[in-house]
Every structure is written in structure tokens, then in C-alpha cells.
Design a protein around this motif. Sequence first.
Motif, PDB file in Angstrom:
ATOM      1  N   HIS A   1      38.419  42.070  43.922  1.00  0.00           N
ATOM      2  CA  HIS A   1      39.299  42.962  43.174  1.00  0.00           C
ATOM      3  C   HIS A   1      39.029  42.719  41.681  1.00  0.00           C
ATOM      4  N   PRO A   2      39.125  43.740  40.834  1.00  0.00           N
ATOM      5  CA  PRO A   2      38.919  43.513  39.398  1.00  0.00           C
ATOM      6  C   PRO A   2      39.747  42.358  38.841  1.00  0.00           C
ATOM      7  N   GLU A   3      40.964  42.155  39.380  1.00  0.00           N
ATOM      8  CA  GLU A   3      41.792  41.040  38.931  1.00  0.00           C
ATOM      9  C   GLU A   3      41.125  39.700  39.246  1.00  0.00           C
ATOM     10  N   THR A   4      40.453  39.627  40.398  1.00  0.00           N
ATOM     11  CA  THR A   4      39.777  38.401  40.799  1.00  0.00           C
ATOM     12  C   THR A   4      38.566  38.128  39.925  1.00  0.00           C
ATOM     13  N   ILE A   5      37.795  39.162  39.649  1.00  0.00           N
ATOM     14  CA  ILE A   5      36.621  38.991  38.794  1.00  0.00           C
ATOM     15  C   ILE A   5      37.053  38.538  37.399  1.00  0.00           C
ATOM     16  N   ALA A   6      38.130  39.122  36.883  1.00  0.00           N
ATOM     17  CA  ALA A   6      38.644  38.724  35.567  1.00  0.00           C
ATOM     18  C   ALA A   6      39.100  37.267  35.588  1.00  0.00           C
ATOM     19  N   PHE A   7      39.740  36.858  36.680  1.00  0.00           N
ATOM     20  CA  PHE A   7      40.186  35.463  36.800  1.00  0.00           C
ATOM     21  C   PHE A   7      38.994  34.512  36.783  1.00  0.00           C
TER      22      PHE A   7
END
Length: 297
Positions: free
Chosen positions: A76-82
Motif C-alpha cells: 500500500h502507498p502508506e507502507t512504501i512511505a513508512f
Amino acid sequence: MARILIGLILGLALAVPAAAQPPASALFGAQKTASNQPPAAIGTYAKGCAAGLVQLPESGPTWQAMRLSRNRNWGHPETIAFIRRLSAEATRFGWRGLYVGDISQPRGGPMTSGHASHQIGLDVDIWMLPPARLNLSRAERESISSISVRSEDQRRVNGNFTRSHAAILRAAAMDRSVDRIFVTPPVKIEMCRQATRADRAWLQKIRPLYGHNTHFHVRLKCPPGERSCETQRPTVADLSGGGDGCDETLTWWVTDYLDPPKTRPGKKPDPAPKKSHPRDYTMADLPAQCRNVLAAN
């Protein structure tokens, strides 16, 4: 043409009895790219799928994705950002960055091997091995292995576990997007020992679990507004009784779990009911939206 074929397979699969349907893991495992849909985590971490995932670049300034042949560096984009945030943070504690293990398949879903979870793009495994360099070849990423930070008797950490490991785990737990982090129980015990009285609230997110001695597993919260994503229950607050989790329930992992009390003579323990493994799930077991994820361009 490929999408038409997937649609036909799904139609045929749903038309036959459940026992004769192909496993969903085979259908999701065959996907090479993400769906062209808005990002969405669908279902639960161990029974779901994901739309619009993003591929973590194979290499970045502070990370490398490992085991590229698995094609599990999608999140998920949130995971990649994390991952970008945490890998940059790791450089503050003497590491060059992070070696990143499995996240999810291109469209999430059950896997043909390995994890029961990692199905909705919000789980990521981070290796315990501090990167020596961040220019590994594809071949090196297949052959290199992580390190264990647990003693052979499984009751304590070994010399591989450092203050840098603890600092990176704390940084991950302090991230607001993180729901919980699974570690080998001796790591939690050691971190409870090291933490100060005034700085312990984040320990609630550090959860002991068998295995996890060569990597730590970060699980992110359902992104705001994504109603198809199911929050994990019980919460870390429930599991720790509102505390930090450094209590007798933690000690159990290095006592009774490793050396179970013997049952009374003549009494056999009741057999545990056999649970269905995610590898055995069919499409009928997954949220209905997962059919659209598979059929999408």
C-alpha cells in the motif's frame, strides 16, 4: 486478453462446488503487476487482497528489497512511505539503511508459500541483518541470509542483538501509522529490560511471537477512510491490559511455551480443531471485492 482469461477462470471457479475450486493463492500468485485501481486494503491481514499497490523500488538511498524473485515487494502507498521513513531513520543509529523482506504480492491475497498474513499490503518484514552495503546484485539478494538475534535455547537474545536494533524497533513503534510489530519473544524481554520508566508506552506495540528471530514484522494500521480494511482485534492495548506488555504473559514465551507443563497421568489433551490455512482459501472465502481486483487491468 489476460484479463479476459482471469475473468473466465473466476467465473468457472465460482460455478463449481467449493471443494473443487482452485485455491485463491494460485490465482493471486500468478499476478505480476498491481491492479489499475485506487489504493485499497481489503479484508483482514490474513484473509483479503489489495488494490492499487505500489512496488517498492528494488534499491533506494537507504534500502534494498531482498529476494526479488518472489515479486513480493508490493505494498500500500502508506507502507512504501513508512519503509522510506524508517530506513532513513535507521541511518541515525549507525546502519546504512534496511534490507526489506516480503511486503505483499502485486495484488495481495493468499500466497502459495510462506506467510499466512501479508495479504492486504500493510505488512512488511525487515531483516535483522544490518546492511553492509546497498548495492547488492539480484543474485546476491537471493543468496545472502539474515542473522538470528535469539540464543539457541530461545530464552534470550544473543550477541547479534544491539542497541541499534532496539533503537530502530523503537523508532518503528513510535510511528503513528504502525499498529504492532512482531518480534521473537527474547527481543521483547530485552527491550522491556532496557526501557526507562519514563519511556515505555511504545513497548505496547512490540508483540512477542514465535519465529521472528531473523526479521521483525511491522503491521500498519488500516489507512484512514478505507472502510474495506478490517482493523485487527484484539488491539495491542487489549492484549497488554493497557500497559506495556512486560508482564507474566511475556515470561510465558520463555517458560511454558518452550517447556509445556505435563498433563495429568491418564488424561490426554483435547485435540485442537484443524484450521484452514490461507493457502487453502478459495475465492469464495475472500471478500467479494477481491474478484474485481483480480479481474482489473
